[in-house]
Every structure is written in structure tokens, then in C-alpha cells.
Design an enzyme around this catalytic site. Structure first.
Site, PDB file in Angstrom:
ATOM      1  N   THR A 127       0.779  -1.383  -0.053  1.00  0.00           N
ATOM      2  CA  THR A 127      -0.024   0.117  -0.081  1.00  0.00           C
ATOM      3  C   THR A 127       0.733   1.337  -0.080  1.00  0.00           C
ATOM      4  O   THR A 127       2.162   1.101   0.491  1.00  0.00           O
ATOM      5  CB  THR A 127      -0.841  -0.015   1.258  1.00  0.00           C
ATOM      6  OG1 THR A 127      -1.565   1.210   1.318  1.00  0.00           O
ATOM      7  CG2 THR A 127       0.000  -0.267   2.506  1.00  0.00           C
ATOM      8  N   ASP A 128       0.230   2.363  -0.298  1.00  0.00           N
ATOM      9  CA  ASP A 128       0.886   3.765  -0.446  1.00  0.00           C
ATOM     10  C   ASP A 128       1.019   4.061   1.140  1.00  0.00           C
ATOM     11  O   ASP A 128       1.689   4.997   1.237  1.00  0.00           O
ATOM     12  CB  ASP A 128       0.192   4.776  -1.319  1.00  0.00           C
ATOM     13  CG  ASP A 128      -1.357   5.015  -0.739  1.00  0.00           C
ATOM     14  OD1 ASP A 128      -1.839   4.140   0.238  1.00  0.00           O
ATOM     15  OD2 ASP A 128      -1.866   5.878  -1.272  1.00  0.00           O
ATOM     16  N   GLU A 129       0.287   3.809   1.937  1.00  0.00           N
ATOM     17  CA  GLU A 129       0.039   4.021   3.418  1.00  0.00           C
ATOM     18  C   GLU A 129       1.396   3.838   4.046  1.00  0.00           C
ATOM     19  O   GLU A 129       1.739   4.546   5.142  1.00  0.00           O
ATOM     20  CB  GLU A 129      -0.813   3.312   4.089  1.00  0.00           C
ATOM     21  CG  GLU A 129      -2.292   3.674   3.503  1.00  0.00           C
ATOM     22  CD  GLU A 129      -3.343   3.750   4.510  1.00  0.00           C
ATOM     23  OE1 GLU A 129      -3.123   3.312   5.669  1.00  0.00           O
ATOM     24  OE2 GLU A 129      -4.652   3.562   4.157  1.00  0.00           O
ATOM     25  N   TYR A 153      -2.083  -0.657  10.944  1.00  0.00           N
ATOM     26  CA  TYR A 153      -2.209  -1.193   9.761  1.00  0.00           C
ATOM     27  C   TYR A 153      -0.718  -0.834   8.897  1.00  0.00           C
ATOM     28  O   TYR A 153      -0.132  -1.923   8.395  1.00  0.00           O
ATOM     29  CB  TYR A 153      -3.126  -0.791   9.003  1.00  0.00           C
ATOM     30  CG  TYR A 153      -3.338  -1.057   7.645  1.00  0.00           C
ATOM     31  CD1 TYR A 153      -3.413  -2.528   7.022  1.00  0.00           C
ATOM     32  CD2 TYR A 153      -3.465  -0.226   6.713  1.00  0.00           C
ATOM     33  CE1 TYR A 153      -3.382  -2.656   5.546  1.00  0.00           C
ATOM     34  CE2 TYR A 153      -3.176  -0.276   5.182  1.00  0.00           C
ATOM     35  CZ  TYR A 153      -3.334  -1.571   4.787  1.00  0.00           C
ATOM     36  OH  TYR A 153      -3.309  -1.961   3.509  1.00  0.00           O
ATOM     37  N   LYS A 157       2.393  -3.360   7.432  1.00  0.00           N
ATOM     38  CA  LYS A 157       2.560  -3.690   5.865  1.00  0.00           C
ATOM     39  C   LYS A 157       4.037  -3.058   5.493  1.00  0.00           C
ATOM     40  O   LYS A 157       4.430  -3.929   4.805  1.00  0.00           O
ATOM     41  CB  LYS A 157       1.432  -2.883   4.942  1.00  0.00           C
ATOM     42  CG  LYS A 157       0.138  -3.329   5.011  1.00  0.00           C
ATOM     43  CD  LYS A 157      -0.256  -4.583   4.417  1.00  0.00           C
ATOM     44  CE  LYS A 157       0.006  -4.611   2.983  1.00  0.00           C
ATOM     45  NZ  LYS A 157      -0.474  -5.827   2.420  1.00  0.00           N
TER      46      LYS A 157
HETATM   47  P1  NAD Z   1      -9.874  -7.231   2.087  1.00  0.00           P
HETATM   48  O1  NAD Z   1      -9.653  -7.014   3.378  1.00  0.00           O
HETATM   49  O2  NAD Z   1     -10.777  -7.190   1.109  1.00  0.00           O
HETATM   50  O3  NAD Z   1      -9.203  -8.997   1.663  1.00  0.00           O
HETATM   51  C1  NAD Z   1      -8.332  -9.493   2.568  1.00  0.00           C
HETATM   52  C2  NAD Z   1      -8.375 -10.986   2.481  1.00  0.00           C
HETATM   53  O4  NAD Z   1      -7.421 -11.829   2.987  1.00  0.00           O
HETATM   54  C3  NAD Z   1      -9.808 -11.770   2.736  1.00  0.00           C
HETATM   55  O5  NAD Z   1     -10.224 -12.752   1.688  1.00  0.00           O
HETATM   56  C4  NAD Z   1      -9.345 -12.509   3.794  1.00  0.00           C
HETATM   57  O6  NAD Z   1     -10.187 -13.572   3.907  1.00  0.00           O
HETATM   58  C5  NAD Z   1      -7.910 -12.761   3.672  1.00  0.00           C
HETATM   59  N1  NAD Z   1      -7.148 -13.070   4.766  1.00  0.00           N
HETATM   60  C6  NAD Z   1      -7.111 -12.299   5.926  1.00  0.00           C
HETATM   61  N2  NAD Z   1      -6.300 -12.875   6.845  1.00  0.00           N
HETATM   62  C7  NAD Z   1      -5.767 -14.161   6.336  1.00  0.00           C
HETATM   63  C8  NAD Z   1      -4.946 -15.165   6.757  1.00  0.00           C
HETATM   64  N3  NAD Z   1      -4.401 -15.153   7.978  1.00  0.00           N
HETATM   65  N4  NAD Z   1      -4.581 -16.343   5.938  1.00  0.00           N
HETATM   66  C9  NAD Z   1      -5.512 -16.173   4.733  1.00  0.00           C
HETATM   67  N5  NAD Z   1      -6.312 -15.178   4.295  1.00  0.00           N
HETATM   68  C10 NAD Z   1      -6.220 -14.109   4.936  1.00  0.00           C
HETATM   69  O7  NAD Z   1      -8.518  -6.606   1.353  1.00  0.00           O
HETATM   70  P2  NAD Z   1      -8.210  -5.804   0.081  1.00  0.00           P
HETATM   71  O8  NAD Z   1      -8.731  -4.438   0.067  1.00  0.00           O
HETATM   72  O9  NAD Z   1      -8.812  -6.606  -1.064  1.00  0.00           O
HETATM   73  O10 NAD Z   1      -6.567  -5.897   0.132  1.00  0.00           O
HETATM   74  C11 NAD Z   1      -5.832  -6.847  -0.518  1.00  0.00           C
HETATM   75  C12 NAD Z   1      -4.455  -6.362  -0.326  1.00  0.00           C
HETATM   76  O11 NAD Z   1      -4.175  -5.142  -1.128  1.00  0.00           O
HETATM   77  C13 NAD Z   1      -4.007  -6.318   1.338  1.00  0.00           C
HETATM   78  O12 NAD Z   1      -2.614  -6.770   1.412  1.00  0.00           O
HETATM   79  C14 NAD Z   1      -4.015  -4.559   1.392  1.00  0.00           C
HETATM   80  O13 NAD Z   1      -2.844  -4.323   2.240  1.00  0.00           O
HETATM   81  C15 NAD Z   1      -3.426  -4.351  -0.116  1.00  0.00           C
HETATM   82  N6  NAD Z   1      -3.922  -3.010  -0.475  1.00  0.00           N
HETATM   83  C16 NAD Z   1      -5.214  -2.608  -0.556  1.00  0.00           C
HETATM   84  C17 NAD Z   1      -5.649  -1.474  -0.925  1.00  0.00           C
HETATM   85  C18 NAD Z   1      -7.231  -1.041  -0.907  1.00  0.00           C
HETATM   86  O14 NAD Z   1      -7.424   0.128  -1.297  1.00  0.00           O
HETATM   87  N7  NAD Z   1      -8.324  -1.860  -0.612  1.00  0.00           N
HETATM   88  C19 NAD Z   1      -4.758  -0.467  -1.588  1.00  0.00           C
HETATM   89  C20 NAD Z   1      -3.456  -0.826  -1.604  1.00  0.00           C
HETATM   90  C21 NAD Z   1      -3.118  -1.983  -1.100  1.00  0.00           C
HETATM   91  O1  DAU Z   2      -4.295   3.730   0.696  1.00  0.00           O
HETATM   92  C1  DAU Z   2      -4.555   2.562   0.278  1.00  0.00           C
HETATM   93  C2  DAU Z   2      -5.270   2.164   1.470  1.00  0.00           C
HETATM   94  O2  DAU Z   2      -6.590   2.458   1.508  1.00  0.00           O
HETATM   95  C3  DAU Z   2      -5.476   0.578   1.715  1.00  0.00           C
HETATM   96  O3  DAU Z   2      -4.048   0.079   1.973  1.00  0.00           O
HETATM   97  C4  DAU Z   2      -6.319   0.079   2.867  1.00  0.00           C
HETATM   98  O4  DAU Z   2      -6.156  -1.237   3.051  1.00  0.00           O
HETATM   99  C5  DAU Z   2      -7.463   0.658   2.482  1.00  0.00           C
HETATM  100  O5  DAU Z   2      -8.490   0.162   3.677  1.00  0.00           O
HETATM  101  C6  DAU Z   2      -7.560   2.294   2.480  1.00  0.00           C
HETATM  102  O6  DAU Z   2      -7.404   2.828   3.513  1.00  0.00           O
HETATM  103  P1  DAU Z   2      -8.015   3.985   3.840  1.00  0.00           P
HETATM  104  O7  DAU Z   2      -7.913   4.012   5.188  1.00  0.00           O
HETATM  105  O8  DAU Z   2      -7.329   5.298   3.027  1.00  0.00           O
HETATM  106  O9  DAU Z   2      -9.412   3.632   3.492  1.00  0.00           O
HETATM  107  P2  DAU Z   2     -10.964   3.731   4.307  1.00  0.00           P
HETATM  108  O10 DAU Z   2     -12.072   3.679   2.998  1.00  0.00           O
HETATM  109  O11 DAU Z   2     -11.010   3.437   5.587  1.00  0.00           O
HETATM  110  O12 DAU Z   2     -11.051   5.691   4.178  1.00  0.00           O
HETATM  111  C7  DAU Z   2     -10.902   6.459   3.140  1.00  0.00           C
HETATM  112  C8  DAU Z   2     -10.963   7.834   3.800  1.00  0.00           C
HETATM  113  O13 DAU Z   2     -12.153   8.261   4.419  1.00  0.00           O
HETATM  114  C9  DAU Z   2      -9.842   8.173   4.919  1.00  0.00           C
HETATM  115  O14 DAU Z   2      -9.309   9.215   4.892  1.00  0.00           O
HETATM  116  C10 DAU Z   2     -10.876   7.842   6.222  1.00  0.00           C
HETATM  117  C11 DAU Z   2     -12.109   8.369   5.725  1.00  0.00           C
HETATM  118  N1  DAU Z   2     -13.180   7.842   6.319  1.00  0.00           N
HETATM  119  C12 DAU Z   2     -13.527   6.586   6.248  1.00  0.00           C
HETATM  120  C13 DAU Z   2     -14.625   5.884   6.839  1.00  0.00           C
HETATM  121  C14 DAU Z   2     -14.654   4.252   6.856  1.00  0.00           C
HETATM  122  C15 DAU Z   2     -14.426   8.665   6.897  1.00  0.00           C
HETATM  123  O15 DAU Z   2     -14.198   9.954   6.820  1.00  0.00           O
HETATM  124  N2  DAU Z   2     -15.471   8.142   7.450  1.00  0.00           N
HETATM  125  C16 DAU Z   2     -15.746   6.599   7.568  1.00  0.00           C
HETATM  126  O16 DAU Z   2     -16.631   6.250   7.869  1.00  0.00           O
END
Ligand code: NAD
Ligand code: DAU
Length: 347
Positions: A127-129, A153, A157
Site C-alpha cells: 500500500t501507499d500508506e 496497519y 504492511k
Molecule cells: P480485504 O480485506 O478485502 O481482503 C483480505 C483477504 O485476505 C480476505 O479474503 C481475507 O479472508 C484474507 N485473509 C485475511 N487474513 C488471512 C490469513 N491469515 N490467511 C489467509 N487469508 C487471510 O483486502 P483488500 O482491500 O482486497 O486488500 C488486499 C491487499 O491489497 C492487502 O494486502 C492490502 O494491504 C492491499 N491494498 C489494498 C488497497 C485498498 O484500497 N483496498 C490499496 C493498496 C493495497
Molecule cells: O491507501 C491505500 C489504503 O486504502 C489501503 O492500504 C487500505 O487497505 C484501504 O483500507 C484504504 O485505507 P483508507 O484508510 O484510506 O480507506 P478507508 O475507506 O477506510 O477511508 C478512506 C478515507 O475516508 C480516509 O481518509 C478515512 C475516511 N473515512 C473512512 C470511513 C470508513 C471517513 O471519513 N469516514 C468513514 O466512515
């Protein structure tokens, strides 16, 4: 092997790989935590090149058995605890899954591939985080940005990214890391901003905007992300990392207003009606102000660019949630957890 293939991004990646790469047998390895939902893969689960294995990436015996049984020669690792707010409430599970789980996979892969690892690649999806927060205006992260995670988190990562690089440098494993910005699209668990707010608008529930809503995220449509993952897995240079983003910075409050506009229109409500649901609530602890990604490297080296503009992508996304209210209701009620038992019995 795709880990986390029953989650949001993982299910899009599994779908793409199963359909576009019939030459591969795709093993979806997922523990089915609250975030894993096999219904996300209904349309591909019967394909002959798809196998689901329920397993925990921290369980070395199960991971090893899966590597042996399916002769795994490539991993795209997405399994993780992914929600920042949950990491604030319960950081330990993030260290367990994201750090120890990644290390367990690396260790099994290293031993399995030792000596005969040519062509075997470990692609870690991050992630960019991990780069921390940018000031309100100016600048963007890239592959050379110093790591500076602020939430449990992002710290977990960051740690996993370091282990992946260390295995490349120490053991000569073929590793690549991708760091991506916020994804949006169908099948995202409705704890994250976009699906949570669409569902809340649908039910006329409050929309809790953290702080003053000035935080900025860089949004990428999930299908564009998995196209980038496919490219990096196949063409990325070993030992490198690639920054992936949407070149689409949006303030949270503007995103919420776009969601209100689209959702109200699709529900046939008067324009802007649901703006009255917006509530500014206590800020997230350690809330990063702004993320933005300079993805010139992947554009230059691999010819990848985000394809979907935000208006088009958000409209598709909101429509998908409103067309799939059963999916939303199953996920929010917990009913989706029964799906595995129905599909696979009590294995
Ligand atoms: P998600 O939470 O939707 O899915 C996570 C999946 O991992 C689920 O299917 C869960 O069952 C599985 N999992 C969790 N713990 C596990 C374990 N111990 N063993 C096996 N499986 C397990 O996540 P997502 O949003 O699809 O993100 C996927 C990946 O991409 C993550 O590594 C996250 O850090 C990264 N990522 C997400 C975003 C985003 O915006 N969602 C952005 C950048 C990177
Ligand atoms: O940047 C990549 C990341 O994006 C991934 O690595 C994470 O897995 C993914 O969950 C996401 O993280 P964020 O914290 O940015 O996503 P989230 O949807 O939780 O929140 C987006 C923005 O909105 C953040 O600034 C927090 C804000 N927010 C979120 C929720 C859930 C609110 O203001 N209210 C809310 O209820």
C-alpha cells in the site's frame, strides 16, 4: 497461488487470472476471515483452472502442504488485515497476519524453491500508506520515498515489505513489491468509505465524515489495479518495487458529495437530498492527511496507465452496489459466512 483471493482486490485478480490465463492453475488461498467472501467469485468458481484452498497464511503446515500439493511456482500475496480503523482497535492481529503471515509464506516459498527457483516469483501487494502522509498540497510518493508508517496497519504492511525485500537480497529469491493507492469498485467490504456510504445513503443512515473531510486520497478503479498486478507479476524487474495509483486525488468531503449525487440520482431521490445525512465526527487517530502517487515508473517501464476515470468508475461502482443489495445485505448481516459451508460442506 493468489492469497486473499476471496477479498475485494483478490477476487478481481483471481477472476482476471482465471479467465485470461487458462494456462495457469490458479490456487486461491484464503482463510475466509470476515473480509473473505466466496460469493465474490461465483462466476468463476466452476472453471477447471480454479482451485480454492481454505487456509491461514500463518499456518506453516497448511501453507507447505499447499505448495507441495499444487507445486506452486508463483505467488501473488494479497491476504492481509486491511482496515485502518480495525488496526487502531486491535493491532496484534495485524502483526500476526500481515507480518508473521507474510514471513511464513516467504519461508515456505524459499525452502520449496531453493535450488530450483528459476521462474518462481513472489509478488507482494502493498500500500501507499507505508510512506506516511503528504502535506495538503504538493508532492507525491514514489518508489524512493522513505518509509514512514503511522497506523498499526501501515506499520505492519511496511514490515512485510521489508521482509520481502530482505528475502530477495539475502536468499536471492525473485521478489517484486507493488505499493498502490486507494482502490474502489464492486465487492469491497462495506466498512470502507465508498461501499459504507452508498449503503448508508440507501438506508438513510448518517454518513460519518472523519475530522473536517479535508483528507485527500488517490483513487484507482480496482480493475485497473489488477491489470497492473498482472503486468508487474509477468514483466516487472526482479527486486524492484512499483508505485501504482490513479492520478486522481479527491478530498473526502468531495468524494462523499459525489457519492450522494450519484446514489440519490440512481435511487430517484431529489438531487442532493442525502447531503443532510453528512455528519462531521471525531477524527481517526493518526489520520494521514493526504496520499498521492507518482506512478511514472510503471507507466514508463511497463506501459501501464489507469484507464478508468473517476466519474465513470464511481458511477459503475454505485450502480453495482445498488444492483446487488442482496450481496450488501448478506455481508452486513453476516449471512455470507454460510456460503462456504453450502459450497464446500464442512471441510
Ligand atoms: P480485504 O480485506 O478485502 O481482503 C483480505 C483477504 O485476505 C480476505 O479474503 C481475507 O479472508 C484474507 N485473509 C485475511 N487474513 C488471512 C490469513 N491469515 N490467511 C489467509 N487469508 C487471510 O483486502 P483488500 O482491500 O482486497 O486488500 C488486499 C491487499 O491489497 C492487502 O494486502 C492490502 O494491504 C492491499 N491494498 C489494498 C488497497 C485498498 O484500497 N483496498 C490499496 C493498496 C493495497
Ligand atoms: O491507501 C491505500 C489504503 O486504502 C489501503 O492500504 C487500505 O487497505 C484501504 O483500507 C484504504 O485505507 P483508507 O484508510 O484510506 O480507506 P478507508 O475507506 O477506510 O477511508 C478512506 C478515507 O475516508 C480516509 O481518509 C478515512 C475516511 N473515512 C473512512 C470511513 C470508513 C471517513 O471519513 N469516514 C468513514 O466512515
Amino acid at each position: 497461488m493468489i492469497t486473499g483471493g476471496a477479498g475485494f482486490i483478490g477476487s478481481h485478480l483471481v477472476r482476471r487470472m482465471v479467465l485470461r490465463h487458462p494456462e495457469y492453475r490458479i490456487i486461491n488461498f484464503d482463510a475466509l476471515t470476515y473480509a473473505g467472501n466466496l460469493a465474490n467469485l461465483d462466476d468463476v468458481c466452476c472453471r477447471p483452472n480454479y482451485v480454492f484452498v481454505r487456509g491461514d497464511i500463518c499456518d506453516m503446515a497448511v501453507v507447505r502442504d499447499t505448495f507441495d500439493r499444487y507445486d506452486i511456482d508463483g505467488v501473488i500475496h494479497l491476504a492481509a488485515e486491511s482496515h485502518v480503523d480495525r488496526s487502531i482497535d486491535d493491532p496484534l492481529i495485524f502483526a500476526r497476519t500481515n507480518v508473521m503471515g507474510t514471513l511464513t509464506l516467504l519461508e515456505v516459498a524459499r525452502r520449496k524453491w531453493a535450488g530450483g527457483s528459476s521462474g518462481c516469483r513472489f509478488h507482494h501487494v502493498s500500500t501507499d500508506e507505508v510512506f506516511g502522509a503528504l502535506p495538503a498540497a504538493g508532492g507525491a510518493f514514489d518508489e524512493l520515498t522513505r518509509y514512514d508508517p503511522h497506523s498499526p496497519y501501515s506499520a505492519s504492511k511496511a514490515s512485510s515489505d521489508h521482509f520481502v525485500r530482505a528475502f530477495g537480497d539475502t536468499y536471492g529469491m525473485d521478489t517484486v513489491v507493488t505499493n498502490c493507492t486507494n482502490n474502489y469498485g464492486p465487492y469491497q467490504f462495506p466498512e470502507k468509505l465508498i461501499p459504507l456510504f452508498v449503503n448508508n445513503i440507501r438506508h438513510r443512515r448518517p454518513l460519518p465524515v472523519y475530522g473536517n473531510g479535508e483528507n485527500v486520497r488517490d483513487w484507482l478503479f480496482v480493475e485497473d489495479h489488477v491489470q497492473a498486478l498482472d503486468k508487474v507479476f509477468h514483466e516487472g524487474r526482479s527486486g524492484e518495487s512499483y508505485a501504482i495509483g490513479g492520478r486522481c486525488e479527491v478530498r473526502n468531503i468531495d468524494m462523499v458529495r459525489m457519492l450522494v449525487r450519484l446514489t440519490d440520482a440512481m435511487l430517484g431521490r431529489p438531487a442532493g437530498e442525502s447531503e443532510s445525512l453528512i455528519r462531521f465526527v471525531t477524527d481517526r487517530a493518526g489520520h494521514d492527511l493526504r496520499y498521492a502517487m507518482d506512478c511514472s515508473k510503471i507507466e514508463r517501464e511497463l506501459g501501464w496507465k489507469p484507464q478508468t476515470d473517476i466519474e465513470q468508475g464511481l458511477a459503475r461502482t454505485v450502480k453495482w452496489y445498488l444492483d446487488n443489495t442482496e450481496w450488501l445485505d448478506d455481508v452486513t448481516s453476516g449471512r455470507y459466512a454460510e456460503y462456504y459451508e453450502k459450497m464446500y460442506g464442512n471441510r
